[in-house]
Design a protein around this motif. Structure first.
Motif, PDB file in Angstrom:
ATOM      1  N   ALA A   1       0.821  -1.214   0.000  1.00 51.86           N
ATOM      2  CA  ALA A   1       0.000   0.000   0.000  1.00 51.86           C
ATOM      3  C   ALA A   1       0.855   1.264   0.000  1.00 51.86           C
ATOM      4  CB  ALA A   1      -0.944   0.006   1.199  1.00 51.86           C
ATOM      5  N   ALA A   2       2.006   1.210   0.643  1.00 53.17           N
ATOM      6  CA  ALA A   2       2.877   2.384   0.699  1.00 53.17           C
ATOM      7  C   ALA A   2       3.424   2.752  -0.676  1.00 53.17           C
ATOM      8  CB  ALA A   2       4.030   2.136   1.669  1.00 53.17           C
ATOM      9  N   TYR A   3       3.410   1.792  -1.585  1.00 55.38           N
ATOM     10  CA  TYR A   3       3.921   2.036  -2.933  1.00 55.38           C
ATOM     11  C   TYR A   3       2.798   2.403  -3.906  1.00 55.38           C
ATOM     12  CZ  TYR A   3       7.935   0.066  -0.676  1.00 55.38           C
ATOM     13  OH  TYR A   3       8.960  -0.145   0.215  1.00 55.38           O
ATOM     14  N   GLY A   4       1.564   2.466  -3.378  1.00 56.25           N
ATOM     15  CA  GLY A   4       0.457   2.979  -4.163  1.00 56.25           C
ATOM     16  C   GLY A   4      -0.524   1.949  -4.675  1.00 56.25           C
ATOM     17  N   PHE A   5      -0.443   0.720  -4.159  1.00 56.79           N
ATOM     18  CA  PHE A   5      -1.268  -0.346  -4.708  1.00 56.79           C
ATOM     19  C   PHE A   5      -2.159  -0.972  -3.651  1.00 56.79           C
ATOM     20  CE2 PHE A   5       2.634  -0.010  -7.161  1.00 56.79           C
ATOM     21  CZ  PHE A   5       2.094   0.332  -8.394  1.00 56.79           C
ATOM     22  N   SER A   6      -3.310  -1.424  -4.099  1.00 59.52           N
ATOM     23  CA  SER A   6      -4.295  -1.998  -3.193  1.00 59.52           C
ATOM     24  C   SER A   6      -3.933  -3.435  -2.830  1.00 59.52           C
ATOM     25  CB  SER A   6      -5.670  -1.988  -3.855  1.00 59.52           C
ATOM     26  OG  SER A   6      -6.601  -2.727  -3.082  1.00 59.52           O
ATOM     27  N   PRO A   7      -4.119  -3.819  -1.568  1.00 58.19           N
ATOM     28  CA  PRO A   7      -3.941  -5.220  -1.199  1.00 58.19           C
ATOM     29  C   PRO A   7      -5.204  -6.049  -1.427  1.00 58.19           C
ATOM     30  CG  PRO A   7      -4.367  -3.923   0.762  1.00 58.19           C
ATOM     31  CD  PRO A   7      -4.345  -2.954  -0.395  1.00 58.19           C
ATOM     32  N   PHE A   8      -6.230  -5.432  -2.002  1.00 56.77           N
ATOM     33  CA  PHE A   8      -7.526  -6.098  -2.160  1.00 56.77           C
ATOM     34  C   PHE A   8      -7.837  -6.369  -3.628  1.00 56.77           C
ATOM     35  CE2 PHE A   8      -7.931  -2.973   1.382  1.00 56.77           C
ATOM     36  CZ  PHE A   8      -7.846  -3.888   2.425  1.00 56.77           C
ATOM     37  N   ASP A   9      -8.564  -7.446  -3.882  1.00 54.34           N
ATOM     38  CA  ASP A   9      -8.965  -7.779  -5.242  1.00 54.34           C
ATOM     39  C   ASP A   9     -10.117  -6.905  -5.738  1.00 54.34           C
ATOM     40  OD1 ASP A   9      -7.091  -9.823  -5.350  1.00 54.34           O
ATOM     41  OD2 ASP A   9      -8.504 -11.342  -4.623  1.00 54.34           O
ATOM     42  N   ASP A  10     -10.907  -6.372  -4.802  1.00 49.43           N
ATOM     43  CA  ASP A  10     -12.120  -5.657  -5.192  1.00 49.43           C
ATOM     44  C   ASP A  10     -11.994  -4.136  -5.118  1.00 49.43           C
ATOM     45  OD1 ASP A  10     -11.930  -5.434  -2.465  1.00 49.43           O
ATOM     46  OD2 ASP A  10     -13.984  -6.050  -2.028  1.00 49.43           O
TER      47      ASP A  10
ATOM     48  N   GLU B   1      -8.806   4.059  -5.391  1.00 49.18           N
ATOM     49  CA  GLU B   1     -10.005   4.098  -4.561  1.00 49.18           C
ATOM     50  C   GLU B   1      -9.674   4.153  -3.076  1.00 49.18           C
ATOM     51  OE1 GLU B   1     -13.067   1.691  -7.533  1.00 49.18           O
ATOM     52  OE2 GLU B   1     -11.790   0.576  -6.147  1.00 49.18           O
ATOM     53  N   LEU B   2      -8.457   3.775  -2.733  1.00 47.46           N
ATOM     54  CA  LEU B   2      -7.995   3.865  -1.342  1.00 47.46           C
ATOM     55  C   LEU B   2      -7.245   5.166  -1.070  1.00 47.46           C
ATOM     56  CD1 LEU B   2      -6.666   0.210  -0.884  1.00 47.46           C
ATOM     57  CD2 LEU B   2      -8.794   1.162   0.030  1.00 47.46           C
ATOM     58  N   GLY B   3      -7.179   6.031  -2.072  1.00 48.50           N
ATOM     59  CA  GLY B   3      -6.476   7.301  -1.904  1.00 48.50           C
ATOM     60  C   GLY B   3      -4.977   7.185  -2.079  1.00 48.50           C
ATOM     61  N   LEU B   4      -4.513   6.147  -2.772  1.00 49.62           N
ATOM     62  CA  LEU B   4      -3.085   5.894  -2.940  1.00 49.62           C
ATOM     63  C   LEU B   4      -2.637   6.257  -4.352  1.00 49.62           C
ATOM     64  CD1 LEU B   4      -3.011   2.393  -1.200  1.00 49.62           C
ATOM     65  CD2 LEU B   4      -2.499   4.617  -0.150  1.00 49.62           C
ATOM     66  N   ILE B   5      -1.354   6.573  -4.497  1.00 50.15           N
ATOM     67  CA  ILE B   5      -0.790   6.958  -5.789  1.00 50.15           C
ATOM     68  C   ILE B   5       0.362   6.013  -6.113  1.00 50.15           C
ATOM     69  CG2 ILE B   5       0.327   8.775  -7.130  1.00 50.15           C
ATOM     70  CD1 ILE B   5      -0.869  10.809  -5.144  1.00 50.15           C
ATOM     71  N   PRO B   6       0.300   5.265  -7.222  1.00 49.15           N
ATOM     72  CA  PRO B   6       1.435   4.424  -7.610  1.00 49.15           C
ATOM     73  C   PRO B   6       2.700   5.255  -7.778  1.00 49.15           C
ATOM     74  CG  PRO B   6      -0.508   3.811  -8.865  1.00 49.15           C
ATOM     75  CD  PRO B   6      -0.848   5.087  -8.137  1.00 49.15           C
ATOM     76  N   ALA B   7       3.786   4.763  -7.207  1.00 48.51           N
ATOM     77  CA  ALA B   7       5.013   5.557  -7.184  1.00 48.51           C
ATOM     78  C   ALA B   7       5.937   5.276  -8.360  1.00 48.51           C
ATOM     79  CB  ALA B   7       5.772   5.298  -5.881  1.00 48.51           C
ATOM     80  N   MET B   8       5.743   4.167  -9.055  1.00 46.29           N
ATOM     81  CA  MET B   8       6.658   3.798 -10.142  1.00 46.29           C
ATOM     82  C   MET B   8       5.986   3.958 -11.507  1.00 46.29           C
ATOM     83  SD  MET B   8       8.567   0.145 -10.999  1.00 46.29           S
ATOM     84  CE  MET B   8       9.634   0.148  -9.559  1.00 46.29           C
ATOM     85  N   ARG B   9       6.733   4.560 -12.430  1.00 42.47           N
ATOM     86  CA  ARG B   9       6.315   4.629 -13.836  1.00 42.47           C
ATOM     87  C   ARG B   9       7.389   3.947 -14.675  1.00 42.47           C
ATOM     88  NH1 ARG B   9       6.208   9.796 -14.514  1.00 42.47           N
ATOM     89  NH2 ARG B   9       7.939  10.159 -15.954  1.00 42.47           N
ATOM     90  N   LEU B  10       6.990   2.934 -15.440  1.00 41.39           N
ATOM     91  CA  LEU B  10       7.938   2.192 -16.268  1.00 41.39           C
ATOM     92  C   LEU B  10       7.858   2.701 -17.704  1.00 41.39           C
ATOM     93  CD1 LEU B  10      10.014  -0.095 -16.394  1.00 41.39           C
ATOM     94  CD2 LEU B  10       8.135  -1.678 -16.885  1.00 41.39           C
TER      95      LEU B  10
END
Length: 358
Positions: free
Chosen positions: A227-236, A241-250
């Motif tokens: 979650a700290a890296y911006g991703f949900s631990p949930f399948d649904d 939606e959790l207010g997180l921002i993905p930190a990596m752009r490839l």
């Protein structure tokens, strides 16, 4: 003989937004207050880079760090990080003395690990977190082994070899019912240890999933990883939606362009760099502000269909990012590849340069 200056081949790169990391850690820390955040920086901070992520997370409110192995902890100590630091994956070749003398707190699951600590000959007591298995079956003492682990740790504490700091466990996160049963098992194990004479300074059980959705499992701190890296631990639920921002752009450069009935662009990145080959038919990248379907993925390159649009060598394609510009997120790419975002970001090869912004 004519000598020609070598021109470096354009490289793919993973752009890591430290502002996103700080946002995520601050957001999660506020969510779980008054519990504290232990930031998990295992696996080179999920492929983002150990030292920059540790610094950003601590700046944003994390109060401790978690790694898997002692060597990663030693890197943090040598870089000047003085916060509490937990390592819990140990083997027969573990340098226990180095870890203890660097004040790395040790997750302990078995009697042999306590014996190794006693034999290490460190010049200070080890600080240990005693782990009970509550159903994940990854590591941790079983409930049958738990009282023996407690008694042995108490004996070594009495002898001045170690200090018992915590009791802890991992949740399987299989279902809410499973996690509630594991929470009850953990409380029972703590009570059993206290009846044997143990005193725990802190307790910790939850990682990202339970930390967000299970307040009763937060205890003294939550070990936030994905979650700290911006991703949900949930399948649904998505990270957004959790207010997180993905930190990596490839990103990857266009290295060749073939114009025919349609424009095919070759990108300088492939499965040797961590791009999945599964689910190619569903996959697309952002190129020239448009989504372009992926045709093929090779070891060092991939081919995409840019349709009728103009593409030039040197243009940049985005495989995944925050989604803010219309690119896929790692969560979406993971869906296409039938995996999880954790694997997408940790799977980006070490040879892909990490570039830090903000």
């Amino acid at each position: 003989m004519t000598i020609v200056d070598a021109v470096a081949e354009p490289l793919p790169r993973a752009v890591v937004d430290l502002a996103a990391v700080r946002h995520n850690v601050a957001h999660l820390t506020e969510l779980i207050a008054p519990s504290q955040t232990m930031l998990a920086v295992k696996a080179d901070a999920y492929g983002h880079g150990l030292l920059p992520i540790a610094e950003a997370g601590l700046d944003a409110g994390a109060t401790s760090l978690a790694v898997l192995e002692i060597p990663a902890g030693l890197v943090l100590r040598q870089a000047g990080f003085e916060v509490p630091l937990l390592a819990w994956l140990h083997g027969q070749e573990t340098d226990w003395r180095a870890g203890i003398e660097a004040d790395i707190e040790l997750g302990i699951s078995a009697l042999w690990q306590l014996e190794a600590i006693a034999e290490a000959g460190a010049d200070r007591p080890a600080v240990v977190h005693l782990k009970v298995d509550t159903g994940l079956s990854r590591n941790g003492a079983t409930r049958e082994e738990w009282p023996h682990l407690i008694r042995a740790a108490l004996a070594l504490q009495e002898a001045g070899v170690l200090r018992i700091r915590a009791a802890w466990s991992h949740l399987a996160d299989a279902s809410i019912a499973d996690d509630e049963a594991a929470l009850a098992e953990f409380r029972d194990a703590v009570a059993e240890a206290e009846a044997l004479g143990a005193h725990f300074e802190v307790l910790h059980l939850a990682a990202s999933s339970a930390g967000i959705r299970m307040p009763e499992a937060r205890f003294d701190f939550v070990r936030f990883g994905i979650a700290a890296y911006g991703f949900s631990p949930f399948d649904d639920t998505t990270g957004a939606e959790l207010g997180l921002i993905p930190a990596m752009r490839l990103e990857a450069p266009v290295t060749e362009v073939h114009v025919g009935g349609t424009t095919h662009a070759r990108l300088g990145i492939g499965y040797a760099d961590g791009v999945p080959t599964l689910g190619i038919a569903k996959t697309s990248v952002l190129l020239g502000g448009r989504r372009c379907p992926v045709i093929d993925v090779l070891a060092d390159s991939m081919l995409v269909d840019a349709g009728p649009h103009r593409v030039e060598v040197g243009d940049t394609a985005v495989l995944f990012g925050s989604g803010a510009d219309g690119e896929p997120t790692a969560e979406k790419y993971a869906d296409w590849a039938e995996t999880i975002a954790d694997e997408m970001i940790t799977g980006v090869a070490a040879r892909v340069p990490r570039v830090y912004i903000n």
